[in-house]
Design a protein around this motif. Structure first.
Motif, PDB file in Angstrom:
ATOM      1  N   GLY A  32      -2.065 -35.024   6.920  1.00  0.00           N
ATOM      2  CA  GLY A  32      -3.480 -34.962   7.271  1.00  0.00           C
ATOM      3  C   GLY A  32      -4.177 -33.692   6.817  1.00  0.00           C
ATOM      4  N   LYS A  33      -3.421 -32.748   6.249  1.00  0.00           N
ATOM      5  CA  LYS A  33      -3.987 -31.482   5.754  1.00  0.00           C
ATOM      6  C   LYS A  33      -4.817 -30.782   6.828  1.00  0.00           C
ATOM      7  CE  LYS A  33      -4.535 -33.654   1.265  1.00  0.00           C
ATOM      8  NZ  LYS A  33      -4.843 -35.002   1.689  1.00  0.00           N
ATOM      9  N   ILE A  34      -4.262 -30.679   8.038  1.00  0.00           N
ATOM     10  CA  ILE A  34      -5.025 -30.120   9.148  1.00  0.00           C
ATOM     11  C   ILE A  34      -4.580 -28.707   9.541  1.00  0.00           C
ATOM     12  CG2 ILE A  34      -5.765 -32.322  10.116  1.00  0.00           C
ATOM     13  CD1 ILE A  34      -3.401 -32.285  11.982  1.00  0.00           C
ATOM     14  N   GLY A  35      -3.443 -28.254   9.022  1.00  0.00           N
ATOM     15  CA  GLY A  35      -2.990 -26.889   9.328  1.00  0.00           C
ATOM     16  C   GLY A  35      -2.911 -26.611  10.810  1.00  0.00           C
ATOM     17  N   PRO A  36      -2.057 -27.319  11.549  1.00  0.00           N
ATOM     18  CA  PRO A  36      -2.036 -27.158  13.004  1.00  0.00           C
ATOM     19  C   PRO A  36      -1.222 -25.949  13.471  1.00  0.00           C
ATOM     20  CG  PRO A  36      -0.446 -28.820  12.365  1.00  0.00           C
ATOM     21  CD  PRO A  36      -1.124 -28.367  11.102  1.00  0.00           C
ATOM     22  N   TRP A  37      -1.511 -24.793  12.922  1.00  0.00           N
ATOM     23  CA  TRP A  37      -0.826 -23.556  13.307  1.00  0.00           C
ATOM     24  C   TRP A  37      -1.711 -22.373  12.970  1.00  0.00           C
ATOM     25  CZ3 TRP A  37       0.901 -26.687   9.252  1.00  0.00           C
ATOM     26  CH2 TRP A  37       0.570 -26.220   7.983  1.00  0.00           C
ATOM     27  N   ARG A  38      -1.359 -21.231  13.543  1.00  0.00           N
ATOM     28  CA  ARG A  38      -2.002 -19.967  13.193  1.00  0.00           C
ATOM     29  C   ARG A  38      -0.998 -18.854  13.442  1.00  0.00           C
ATOM     30  NH1 ARG A  38      -4.398 -17.176  17.613  1.00  0.00           N
ATOM     31  NH2 ARG A  38      -4.323 -18.345  19.571  1.00  0.00           N
ATOM     32  N   PHE A  39      -1.323 -17.652  12.984  1.00  0.00           N
ATOM     33  CA  PHE A  39      -0.403 -16.525  13.041  1.00  0.00           C
ATOM     34  C   PHE A  39      -1.023 -15.347  13.794  1.00  0.00           C
ATOM     35  CE2 PHE A  39       0.079 -18.666   8.896  1.00  0.00           C
ATOM     36  CZ  PHE A  39       1.380 -19.139   9.026  1.00  0.00           C
TER      37      PHE A  39
ATOM     38  N   ILE B 121      -4.255 -30.631  17.080  1.00  0.00           N
ATOM     39  CA  ILE B 121      -5.617 -31.090  17.372  1.00  0.00           C
ATOM     40  C   ILE B 121      -5.596 -32.594  17.606  1.00  0.00           C
ATOM     41  CG2 ILE B 121      -6.679 -29.252  15.998  1.00  0.00           C
ATOM     42  CD1 ILE B 121      -7.159 -31.377  13.788  1.00  0.00           C
ATOM     43  N   GLU B 122      -6.667 -33.090  18.206  1.00  0.00           N
ATOM     44  CA  GLU B 122      -6.825 -34.544  18.331  1.00  0.00           C
ATOM     45  C   GLU B 122      -7.012 -35.095  16.934  1.00  0.00           C
ATOM     46  OE1 GLU B 122      -6.718 -36.827  20.827  1.00  0.00           O
ATOM     47  OE2 GLU B 122      -5.968 -35.203  22.106  1.00  0.00           O
ATOM     48  N   HIS B 123      -6.131 -35.994  16.536  1.00  0.00           N
ATOM     49  CA  HIS B 123      -6.147 -36.481  15.162  1.00  0.00           C
ATOM     50  C   HIS B 123      -5.292 -37.730  15.084  1.00  0.00           C
ATOM     51  CE1 HIS B 123      -5.616 -36.271  10.743  1.00  0.00           C
ATOM     52  NE2 HIS B 123      -6.722 -35.541  10.761  1.00  0.00           N
ATOM     53  N   LYS B 124      -5.463 -38.489  14.024  1.00  0.00           N
ATOM     54  CA  LYS B 124      -4.615 -39.673  13.853  1.00  0.00           C
ATOM     55  C   LYS B 124      -3.154 -39.276  13.616  1.00  0.00           C
ATOM     56  CE  LYS B 124      -5.275 -40.160   8.875  1.00  0.00           C
ATOM     57  NZ  LYS B 124      -5.703 -41.013   7.788  1.00  0.00           N
ATOM     58  N   VAL B 125      -2.933 -38.053  13.132  1.00  0.00           N
ATOM     59  CA  VAL B 125      -1.570 -37.549  12.979  1.00  0.00           C
ATOM     60  C   VAL B 125      -1.030 -37.244  14.371  1.00  0.00           C
ATOM     61  CG1 VAL B 125      -0.133 -35.699  12.043  1.00  0.00           C
ATOM     62  CG2 VAL B 125      -2.051 -36.583  10.699  1.00  0.00           C
ATOM     63  N   PRO B 126       0.102 -37.850  14.757  1.00  0.00           N
ATOM     64  CA  PRO B 126       0.626 -37.620  16.107  1.00  0.00           C
ATOM     65  C   PRO B 126       0.901 -36.142  16.369  1.00  0.00           C
ATOM     66  CG  PRO B 126       1.800 -39.421  15.016  1.00  0.00           C
ATOM     67  CD  PRO B 126       0.918 -38.786  13.979  1.00  0.00           C
ATOM     68  N   GLN B 127       0.723 -35.745  17.616  1.00  0.00           N
ATOM     69  CA  GLN B 127       0.952 -34.353  18.009  1.00  0.00           C
ATOM     70  C   GLN B 127       2.367 -33.915  17.649  1.00  0.00           C
ATOM     71  OE1 GLN B 127      -0.430 -33.187  21.908  1.00  0.00           O
ATOM     72  NE2 GLN B 127       1.097 -31.573  22.052  1.00  0.00           N
ATOM     73  N   TRP B 128       3.343 -34.814  17.839  1.00  0.00           N
ATOM     74  CA  TRP B 128       4.737 -34.485  17.527  1.00  0.00           C
ATOM     75  C   TRP B 128       4.880 -34.060  16.073  1.00  0.00           C
ATOM     76  CZ3 TRP B 128       9.106 -32.743  18.865  1.00  0.00           C
ATOM     77  CH2 TRP B 128      10.299 -33.087  18.241  1.00  0.00           C
ATOM     78  N   GLU B 129       4.238 -34.762  15.149  1.00  0.00           N
ATOM     79  CA  GLU B 129       4.297 -34.386  13.731  1.00  0.00           C
ATOM     80  C   GLU B 129       3.656 -33.022  13.507  1.00  0.00           C
ATOM     81  OE1 GLU B 129       3.226 -37.065  10.568  1.00  0.00           O
ATOM     82  OE2 GLU B 129       3.778 -38.792  11.794  1.00  0.00           O
ATOM     83  N   GLN B 130       2.570 -32.756  14.202  1.00  0.00           N
ATOM     84  CA  GLN B 130       1.907 -31.462  14.068  1.00  0.00           C
ATOM     85  C   GLN B 130       2.809 -30.333  14.570  1.00  0.00           C
ATOM     86  OE1 GLN B 130      -2.306 -31.351  15.232  1.00  0.00           O
ATOM     87  NE2 GLN B 130      -2.234 -33.578  15.422  1.00  0.00           N
ATOM     88  N   GLU B 131       3.519 -30.577  15.671  1.00  0.00           N
ATOM     89  CA  GLU B 131       4.432 -29.567  16.207  1.00  0.00           C
ATOM     90  C   GLU B 131       5.631 -29.357  15.270  1.00  0.00           C
ATOM     91  OE1 GLU B 131       5.163 -31.113  20.112  1.00  0.00           O
ATOM     92  OE2 GLU B 131       3.302 -30.263  20.913  1.00  0.00           O
ATOM     93  N   LEU B 132       6.134 -30.452  14.696  1.00  0.00           N
ATOM     94  CA  LEU B 132       7.224 -30.323  13.721  1.00  0.00           C
ATOM     95  C   LEU B 132       6.775 -29.486  12.528  1.00  0.00           C
ATOM     96  CD1 LEU B 132       8.692 -33.940  13.722  1.00  0.00           C
ATOM     97  CD2 LEU B 132       9.813 -31.877  14.576  1.00  0.00           C
TER      98      LEU B 132
END
Length: 193
Positions: A44-51, A103-114
């Motif tokens: 989803g190219k959402i970058g669900p992380w920061r530093f 974030i709220e997105h069609k990409v499941p949260q689990w995938e974002q955490e992975l």
């Protein structure tokens, strides 16, 4: 180039944070480590992380906050334990907190955490490729609400890990690993019938 990459992958080993020392990565190398972390699979190219970067005096200042929080939550602990907590972030010249920010997105949260976990792994590999030792830690302070507030985490955010990076006094010894053959199977359609 491929041999160098496979060697890095096959020889990567955590260097315990207490065994890390100066000098740490310079500004250019820190940018490379962050860029490597930023190059992970990201559905989803959402970058669900920061530093969040801890260097120089910020390490000791944050350590003092950790010690204060720990002492308040563990009033019977002795001064040696509090001092141990205070020194956590001064063990390595560089500590980078990787914050999972789904974030709220069609990409499941689990995938974002992975994906955030993959960020941590890429940073370990980048540190090794640059000649540094590194360790990915969580510990109590990755799961503490007061620390979350200190880091200004939003409600949806969690610490994926603290990446400790620096030179090392002694090369890490290989450790026992689970038997790979015990963890590999081959799916066969006839077995599922």
């Amino acid at each position: 180039m491929t041999d160098t990459l496979i060697d890095t992958l096959l020889t990567r080993r955590s260097v315990v944070a207490r065994d890390l020392c100066d000098p740490g990565p310079n500004e250019s190398e820190v940018k490379q480590i962050l860029a490597a972390g930023h190059r992970v699979p990201d559905h989803g190219k959402i970058g669900p992380w920061r530093f969040i970067i801890f260097q120089n005096e910020a390490r000791a200042t944050f350590g003092q906050h950790l010690a204060d929080i720990f002492a308040k939550e563990n009033p019977t602990c002795g001064p040696k334990v509090v001092e141990f907590e205070k020194e956590r972030f001064t063990r390595a010249p560089l500590v980078i907190a990787v914050i999972s920010s789904p974030i709220e997105h069609k990409v499941p949260q689990w995938e974002q955490e992975l994906s955030s976990g993959a960020v941590c792994q890429n940073m370990l590999l980048a540190a090794k490729a640059l000649g540094y030792g590194a360790q990915w830690l969580t510990e109590w302070y990755a799961f503490n609400k007061e620390v979350d507030a200190l880091l200004s985490l939003k409600e949806n955010e969690k610490v994926a890990g603290f990446i400790y990076i620096g030179n090392y006094r002694q090369a890490p010894q290989e450790r026992n690993r689970p038997d790979l053959n015990e963890r590999v199977s081959y799916w066969n359609d006839s077995e599922s019938l």
